[in-house]
Design a protein around this motif. Structure first.
Motif, short mmCIF file in Angstrom:
data_model
loop_
_atom_site.label_atom_id
_atom_site.label_comp_id
_atom_site.label_asym_id
_atom_site.label_seq_id
_atom_site.Cartn_x
_atom_site.Cartn_y
_atom_site.Cartn_z
N ASN A 10 0.58 -1.24 -0.19
CA ASN A 10 -0.16 0.40 0.16
C ASN A 10 0.67 1.55 -0.05
N LEU A 11 2.39 1.57 0.75
CA LEU A 11 3.09 2.36 0.75
C LEU A 11 3.39 2.66 -0.02
N SER A 12 4.33 1.76 -1.19
CA SER A 12 4.69 1.56 -2.39
C SER A 12 3.81 2.09 -3.61
N ALA A 13 2.43 1.53 -3.52
CA ALA A 13 1.66 2.38 -4.24
C ALA A 13 0.93 4.34 -4.63
N GLY A 14 1.11 4.49 -2.60
CA GLY A 14 1.22 5.51 -2.46
C GLY A 14 2.00 6.34 -2.72
N LEU A 15 3.28 5.97 -2.81
CA LEU A 15 4.77 6.48 -2.98
C LEU A 15 4.36 6.82 -4.65
N LEU A 16 4.95 6.03 -5.14
CA LEU A 16 4.47 5.92 -6.80
C LEU A 16 3.21 7.08 -7.57
N SER A 17 2.20 6.97 -6.55
CA SER A 17 1.34 8.21 -7.30
C SER A 17 1.36 9.26 -6.85
N VAL A 18 2.22 9.33 -5.59
CA VAL A 18 2.89 11.10 -5.14
C VAL A 18 3.67 11.45 -6.36
N THR A 19 4.62 10.82 -6.36
CA THR A 19 6.07 10.72 -7.70
C THR A 19 5.00 11.14 -8.52
N VAL A 20 4.39 10.64 -9.41
CA VAL A 20 3.41 10.11 -10.66
C VAL A 20 2.96 11.99 -10.70
N ALA A 21 2.18 12.12 -9.74
CA ALA A 21 1.78 13.43 -10.19
C ALA A 21 2.60 14.69 -9.48
N ALA A 22 3.52 14.97 -9.05
CA ALA A 22 4.25 16.09 -8.76
C ALA A 22 5.38 15.93 -10.33
N VAL A 23 5.34 14.96 -10.98
CA VAL A 23 6.23 15.25 -12.01
C VAL A 23 4.67 15.24 -13.55
N LEU A 24 4.09 15.02 -13.42
CA LEU A 24 2.48 15.11 -14.28
C LEU A 24 2.12 17.04 -14.11
N VAL A 25 2.54 17.35 -12.42
CA VAL A 25 2.00 19.26 -12.96
C VAL A 25 2.91 19.39 -13.15
N ALA A 26 3.89 19.13 -12.97
CA ALA A 26 5.30 20.39 -13.53
C ALA A 26 5.32 19.92 -15.14
N ALA A 27 5.00 18.63 -15.55
CA ALA A 27 4.80 18.62 -16.85
C ALA A 27 3.84 19.80 -17.49
N LYS A 28 3.04 19.36 -16.62
CA LYS A 28 1.34 20.15 -17.51
C LYS A 28 1.78 21.91 -17.19
N LEU A 29 2.03 22.29 -15.76
CA LEU A 29 2.76 23.93 -15.79
C LEU A 29 2.85 24.81 -17.31
N TRP A 30 4.29 23.47 -17.97
CA TRP A 30 5.48 24.15 -18.85
C TRP A 30 4.34 23.84 -20.03
#
Length: 302
Positions: A10-30
């Motif tokens: 469960n923690l691995s899924a949560g950490l991966l979700s946070v990482t993916v969301a942060a990457v997508l926010v940066a890409a979409k801001l650009w």
């Protein structure tokens, strides 16, 4: 059920979700800065909410994994429902903001329209690929652990694919045919999609916080197990409530009052094992009531 292993998954899924969301926010801001597309803005807002929800979900997963203590005799799994309820409110606010912006753009012909459409399409394609990878892992974890936060997160990310695809369509139509109004129409559709998802998530969380009973199919399955258990003469007062990924089951069974306490305990223990084998996330409490023996008139059970 291997609780420590489930917690790690469960923690691995949560950490991966946070990482993916942060990457997508940066890409979409650009991408938003380059294109000015409202459809891209809708997916950016969704990803920003994903990041907040993923952070909240990760905290909820960690907190819900704590064992029961003196202050929380039934554990901490309701934290999952509180996190889901908060997530739904954030999504509703975001959907409203996007919808208003889309309507204003439709009414104002002087508003700047999307540009650099090819770059925006590339970012959206990247977002879709990364999201599919995340959802694949989340679904695997949810099947193994039954965690409500991970499952809800995976469903939400699956929902993200529609706004992302819509943004690609809007950008392509603007670049190919000059149909810039499609951008606002897609943004409105994305806002509606977000609102419906938020209401669904919020209702599920609210029902759990209000101690709503388990799924009727599960209740019927438990009844069938009880009725098929050797030594059980009958049952009554079957009650269930859902808290996070746990389902609490409270049940009275009727046993031969002439048998020994050891025999009665063995029947109850066997029944509890059978219910948990069928529903591994259940927390089962069984009360044993004797039948077939004569009671004293002053016995309150008479």
């Amino acid at each position: 059920m291997n609780a420590p292993h489930d917690t790690r998954l469960n923690l691995s899924a949560g950490l991966l979700s946070v990482t993916v969301a942060a990457v997508l926010v940066a890409a979409k801001l650009w991408a938003l800065a380059e294109t000015g597309s409202l459809a891209v803005a809708a997916t950016l807002a969704d990803s920003a909410l994903d990041l907040m929800m993923s952070l909240g979900g990760l905290a909820a997963i960690a907190y819900a994994a704590k064992p029961a203590d003196d202050d929380h005799n039934f554990g901490h799994t309701s934290a999952e429902d509180l996190a889901a309820l908060g997530q739904s409110l954030f999504i509703l606010v975001s959907a409203g903001v996007i919808a208003v912006a889309a309507v204003l753009r439709l009414l104002d012909d002087t508003t700047a329209m999307p540009k650099s459409e090819g770059l925006g399409i590339g970012v959206m394609l990247f977002s879709i690929i990364v999201t599919l990878g995340l959802v694949t892992w989340q679904r695997h974890v949810a099947r193994r652990t039954g965690n409500k936060v991970v499952l809800a997160d995976s469903l939400h990310y699956m929902g993200d694919l529609i706004p992302n695809i819509g943004a690609i369509v809007a950008l392509w139509a603007a670049a190919r045919f000059g149909l810039y109004q499609i951008d606002s129409v897609v943004a409105l559709g994305a806002a509606a999609f977000l609102a419906v998802g938020a209401l669904r998530i919020g209702k599920g969380a609210w029902d759990a916080l209000m101690d709503r009973q388990a799924d009727p199919a599960m209740i019927a399955g438990i009844r069938q197990i009880v009725e098929g258990c050797d030594g059980v003469r009958g049952h009554h007062d079957l009650k269930t409530r859902v808290a996070g990924s746990r389902v609490f089951v409270n049940l009275h069974i009727e046993l031969d009052g002439a048998q020994s306490l050891d025999q009665a305990h063995a029947i109850g223990a066997r029944l509890r094992r059978e219910i948990i084998a069928a529903y591994p996330r259940a927390d089962v409490l069984i009360h044993k009531d004797p039948v077939g023996v004569e009671r004293h008139p002053e016995d309150p059970r008479s």
